[in-house]
Design a protein around this motif. Sequence first.
Motif, PDB file in Angstrom:
ATOM      1  N   VAL A 286       0.850  -1.187   0.000  1.00 60.62           N
ATOM      2  CA  VAL A 286       0.000   0.000   0.000  1.00 60.62           C
ATOM      3  C   VAL A 286       0.882   1.232   0.000  1.00 60.62           C
ATOM      4  CG1 VAL A 286      -1.838   1.264   1.158  1.00 60.62           C
ATOM      5  CG2 VAL A 286      -1.804  -1.232   1.252  1.00 60.62           C
ATOM      6  N   VAL A 287       0.552   2.176  -0.876  1.00 56.95           N
ATOM      7  CA  VAL A 287       1.209   3.479  -0.906  1.00 56.95           C
ATOM      8  C   VAL A 287       0.246   4.501  -0.294  1.00 56.95           C
ATOM      9  CG1 VAL A 287       2.186   5.293  -2.356  1.00 56.95           C
ATOM     10  CG2 VAL A 287       2.535   2.880  -2.952  1.00 56.95           C
ATOM     11  N   HIS A 288       0.745   5.265   0.679  1.00 59.45           N
ATOM     12  CA  HIS A 288      -0.092   6.253   1.383  1.00 59.45           C
ATOM     13  C   HIS A 288       0.392   7.640   1.023  1.00 59.45           C
ATOM     14  CE1 HIS A 288      -1.616   8.015   5.442  1.00 59.45           C
ATOM     15  NE2 HIS A 288      -2.410   8.314   4.432  1.00 59.45           N
ATOM     16  N   GLU A 289      -0.456   8.424   0.382  1.00 54.65           N
ATOM     17  CA  GLU A 289      -0.118   9.780  -0.032  1.00 54.65           C
ATOM     18  C   GLU A 289      -1.100  10.766   0.573  1.00 54.65           C
ATOM     19  OE1 GLU A 289      -0.211   9.880  -4.245  1.00 54.65           O
ATOM     20  OE2 GLU A 289       1.397   8.384  -4.525  1.00 54.65           O
ATOM     21  N   VAL A 290      -0.564  11.925   1.004  1.00 54.09           N
ATOM     22  CA  VAL A 290      -1.382  13.001   1.573  1.00 54.09           C
ATOM     23  C   VAL A 290      -1.035  14.285   0.834  1.00 54.09           C
ATOM     24  CG1 VAL A 290      -1.987  14.315   3.627  1.00 54.09           C
ATOM     25  CG2 VAL A 290      -1.471  11.883   3.822  1.00 54.09           C
ATOM     26  N   GLN A 291      -2.031  14.940   0.281  1.00 54.85           N
ATOM     27  CA  GLN A 291      -1.845  16.200  -0.437  1.00 54.85           C
ATOM     28  C   GLN A 291      -2.577  17.310   0.304  1.00 54.85           C
ATOM     29  OE1 GLN A 291      -3.284  15.617  -4.414  1.00 54.85           O
ATOM     30  NE2 GLN A 291      -1.936  13.871  -4.825  1.00 54.85           N
ATOM     31  N   ARG A 329      -4.924   7.831  -1.197  1.00 54.45           N
ATOM     32  CA  ARG A 329      -4.627   9.257  -1.380  1.00 54.45           C
ATOM     33  C   ARG A 329      -5.642  10.085  -0.592  1.00 54.45           C
ATOM     34  NH1 ARG A 329      -3.944   7.365  -6.745  1.00 54.45           N
ATOM     35  NH2 ARG A 329      -1.767   7.570  -7.489  1.00 54.45           N
ATOM     36  N   LEU A 330      -5.136  11.029   0.183  1.00 59.21           N
ATOM     37  CA  LEU A 330      -5.967  12.003   0.889  1.00 59.21           C
ATOM     38  C   LEU A 330      -5.607  13.387   0.367  1.00 59.21           C
ATOM     39  CD1 LEU A 330      -6.401   9.572   2.849  1.00 59.21           C
ATOM     40  CD2 LEU A 330      -6.468  11.246   4.702  1.00 59.21           C
ATOM     41  N   ARG A 331      -6.601  14.112  -0.080  1.00 67.51           N
ATOM     42  CA  ARG A 331      -6.369  15.459  -0.593  1.00 67.51           C
ATOM     43  C   ARG A 331      -7.188  16.453   0.231  1.00 67.51           C
ATOM     44  NH1 ARG A 331      -8.008  14.701  -5.192  1.00 67.51           N
ATOM     45  NH2 ARG A 331      -9.991  15.843  -5.217  1.00 67.51           N
ATOM     46  N   HIS A 332      -6.478  17.334   0.928  1.00 68.45           N
ATOM     47  CA  HIS A 332      -7.119  18.344   1.768  1.00 68.45           C
ATOM     48  C   HIS A 332      -7.245  19.655   1.001  1.00 68.45           C
ATOM     49  CE1 HIS A 332      -6.781  15.947   5.493  1.00 68.45           C
ATOM     50  NE2 HIS A 332      -5.620  15.547   5.009  1.00 68.45           N
ATOM     51  N   PRO A 334      -9.622  23.620   1.183  1.00 70.91           N
ATOM     52  CA  PRO A 334     -10.448  24.381   2.127  1.00 70.91           C
ATOM     53  C   PRO A 334     -11.904  23.963   2.151  1.00 70.91           C
ATOM     54  CG  PRO A 334      -8.990  25.846   0.901  1.00 70.91           C
ATOM     55  CD  PRO A 334      -8.882  24.492   0.256  1.00 70.91           C
ATOM     56  N   ASP A 335     -12.390  23.383   1.035  1.00 70.45           N
ATOM     57  CA  ASP A 335     -13.819  23.077   0.938  1.00 70.45           C
ATOM     58  C   ASP A 335     -14.149  21.617   1.204  1.00 70.45           C
ATOM     59  OD1 ASP A 335     -14.320  25.711   0.252  1.00 70.45           O
ATOM     60  OD2 ASP A 335     -14.063  25.317  -1.897  1.00 70.45           O
ATOM     61  N   GLU A 336     -13.183  20.699   1.026  1.00 72.69           N
ATOM     62  CA  GLU A 336     -13.525  19.299   1.172  1.00 72.69           C
ATOM     63  C   GLU A 336     -12.288  18.474   1.488  1.00 72.69           C
ATOM     64  OE1 GLU A 336     -15.168  17.940  -2.530  1.00 72.69           O
ATOM     65  OE2 GLU A 336     -13.206  17.649  -3.446  1.00 72.69           O
ATOM     66  N   LEU A 337     -12.562  17.256   1.927  1.00 69.12           N
ATOM     67  CA  LEU A 337     -11.540  16.240   2.110  1.00 69.12           C
ATOM     68  C   LEU A 337     -11.857  15.113   1.141  1.00 69.12           C
ATOM     69  CD1 LEU A 337      -9.223  14.707   3.542  1.00 69.12           C
ATOM     70  CD2 LEU A 337     -10.922  13.950   5.235  1.00 69.12           C
ATOM     71  N   ALA A 338     -10.940  14.885   0.180  1.00 66.23           N
ATOM     72  CA  ALA A 338     -11.133  13.840  -0.830  1.00 66.23           C
ATOM     73  C   ALA A 338     -10.310  12.625  -0.447  1.00 66.23           C
ATOM     74  CB  ALA A 338     -10.730  14.346  -2.208  1.00 66.23           C
ATOM     75  N   VAL A 339     -10.958  11.472  -0.456  1.00 66.76           N
ATOM     76  CA  VAL A 339     -10.313  10.200  -0.124  1.00 66.76           C
ATOM     77  C   VAL A 339     -10.429   9.289  -1.336  1.00 66.76           C
ATOM     78  CG1 VAL A 339     -10.291   8.218   1.423  1.00 66.76           C
ATOM     79  CG2 VAL A 339     -10.928  10.471   2.307  1.00 66.76           C
ATOM     80  N   GLU A 340      -9.279   8.761  -1.779  1.00 62.23           N
ATOM     81  CA  GLU A 340      -9.274   7.843  -2.924  1.00 62.23           C
ATOM     82  C   GLU A 340      -8.458   6.609  -2.568  1.00 62.23           C
ATOM     83  OE1 GLU A 340      -6.938   7.765  -7.026  1.00 62.23           O
ATOM     84  OE2 GLU A 340      -8.552   9.277  -7.038  1.00 62.23           O
ATOM     85  N   VAL A 341      -9.067   5.453  -2.706  1.00 68.21           N
ATOM     86  CA  VAL A 341      -8.399   4.181  -2.460  1.00 68.21           C
ATOM     87  C   VAL A 341      -8.552   3.348  -3.729  1.00 68.21           C
ATOM     88  CG1 VAL A 341      -8.254   2.141  -1.013  1.00 68.21           C
ATOM     89  CG2 VAL A 341      -8.976   4.319  -0.013  1.00 68.21           C
ATOM     90  N   SER A 342      -7.433   2.961  -4.325  1.00 68.74           N
ATOM     91  CA  SER A 342      -7.478   2.204  -5.574  1.00 68.74           C
ATOM     92  C   SER A 342      -6.513   1.030  -5.490  1.00 68.74           C
ATOM     93  CB  SER A 342      -7.110   3.107  -6.760  1.00 68.74           C
ATOM     94  OG  SER A 342      -5.793   3.623  -6.604  1.00 68.74           O
ATOM     95  N   ASP A 343      -6.789   0.030  -6.282  1.00 72.47           N
ATOM     96  CA  ASP A 343      -5.864  -1.089  -6.414  1.00 72.47           C
ATOM     97  C   ASP A 343      -5.765  -1.480  -7.872  1.00 72.47           C
ATOM     98  OD1 ASP A 343      -7.666  -3.450  -7.121  1.00 72.47           O
ATOM     99  OD2 ASP A 343      -8.642  -2.764  -5.269  1.00 72.47           O
ATOM    100  N   ASP A 344      -4.684  -2.157  -8.237  1.00 68.89           N
ATOM    101  CA  ASP A 344      -4.465  -2.591  -9.617  1.00 68.89           C
ATOM    102  C   ASP A 344      -4.639  -4.091  -9.753  1.00 68.89           C
ATOM    103  OD1 ASP A 344      -2.305  -3.433  -8.197  1.00 68.89           O
ATOM    104  OD2 ASP A 344      -0.790  -2.478  -9.455  1.00 68.89           O
ATOM    105  N   GLY A 345      -5.477  -4.629  -8.905  1.00 74.32           N
ATOM    106  CA  GLY A 345      -5.641  -6.080  -8.865  1.00 74.32           C
ATOM    107  C   GLY A 345      -6.132  -6.632 -10.173  1.00 74.32           C
TER     108      GLY A 345
END
Length: 403
Positions: A286-291, A329-332, A334-345
């Motif tokens: 798992v790769v964990h990224e925060v923007q 991926r978590l992207r912060h 001012p208006d929202e918190l976007a959460v994206e979880v993907s896999d290449d299975g």
Amino acid sequence: MSPVVEHPPAHLLRRWVLDVSVTLAVGALSLPPLFRDGRAPSTAALVLLVVLTVPVVLRRRYPVAVFGVTLVATVVGTVAVDQQLAGLAVLVALYTVAAQRPRRAALTCAALLEAAAVVAALTPSELDWWFALLTLSGLVAAALGLGLFTATRRAYLAELRDRATRLERERDQQGELAAAAERSRIAREIHDIVAHHLTVIVALSDGAVAASAASPARAAEVMRTVSATGREALTDTRRLLGVLRDDSAAAEDGAQDTGHRPHRPAPDLHELDALVHRVREAGLPVVHEVQGSAGPLAPGLQLTAYRVVQEALTNSLKHAGAGASATVRLRHTPDELAVEVSDDGAGRRGAPVGSGRGLVGMRERVAAFGGEVEAGPRPGGGWVVTARLRPDGAAVHPVEVAR
């Protein structure tokens, strides 16, 4: 089901005692005018007095009929008997009609009695006609007004009782709705906790079995991770189910259980690293990224984001297949918190096999914060889950954070 009446026989007995007492009082107060001339009352006057007084005992059951009898007896006594009959009985009957019957019936009876009063006032007597008219009209108005006041007060009290009953019923309904919402929330929490931890435990156990022959030390380390994951799942389950017990039961259990410890806080975004680490140990890279920079977020919103990531990674563990990897991926903003979880299975090309309860739970959680969830296959294979949460979104179903 009929309403429960407290001591109905005693209540009826009190009403009959009161009616008999009123009847006796009316009869006693009607006797003195018959002796006004210094002579004994005639037989006709006594008969009319009985006819005038006795029906008063039935005034509650037949108010209009009693009024009619007393009015006719009063008029007949005034015209046919050479002795004055008091009109107290007809006034009591008018009061009863005004207190118990519709206002139209009360006004009609009052008009009839007023007409009789006018005729009686215009009849030659020792009193001036205007004085007699004012006196009789005042008595009619007093009986009518007192009866209408009693009816209004009785209706007001009935409305208060009805309102209290409605409020109690609404309170019970609100309690049932709140209990249903709490059961739904707890079901989602249990699903997330049990599904994730059991998936991790199964994956780690398979890895330990595979490594047991070649590397017993590695297998032992993996089993220790399995044990830690099981204890964490047990702790989370106990914390969650602890909210179902009332304070007194919890205090009693805590007093008897020497190993009782306070509940751990609900998970937040700071625990995502530990979650990702567990999934990695279970065999899914798992790769964990925060923007962006995370501002102050409500505990309920952080719990929702954590559960979305947990559910998505659990599905990736189950369905992505061997050799797959995932990205969180978590992207912060001012208006929202976007959460994206993907896999290449490569092991799945379509929708994952399952009950769909996890996706429904994710959508309900995110919708509580004015957001939405999208889930579907990626081009070329794999799966992606995207959730957008608004920190300032009005919660339709507020998410309570279990402690």
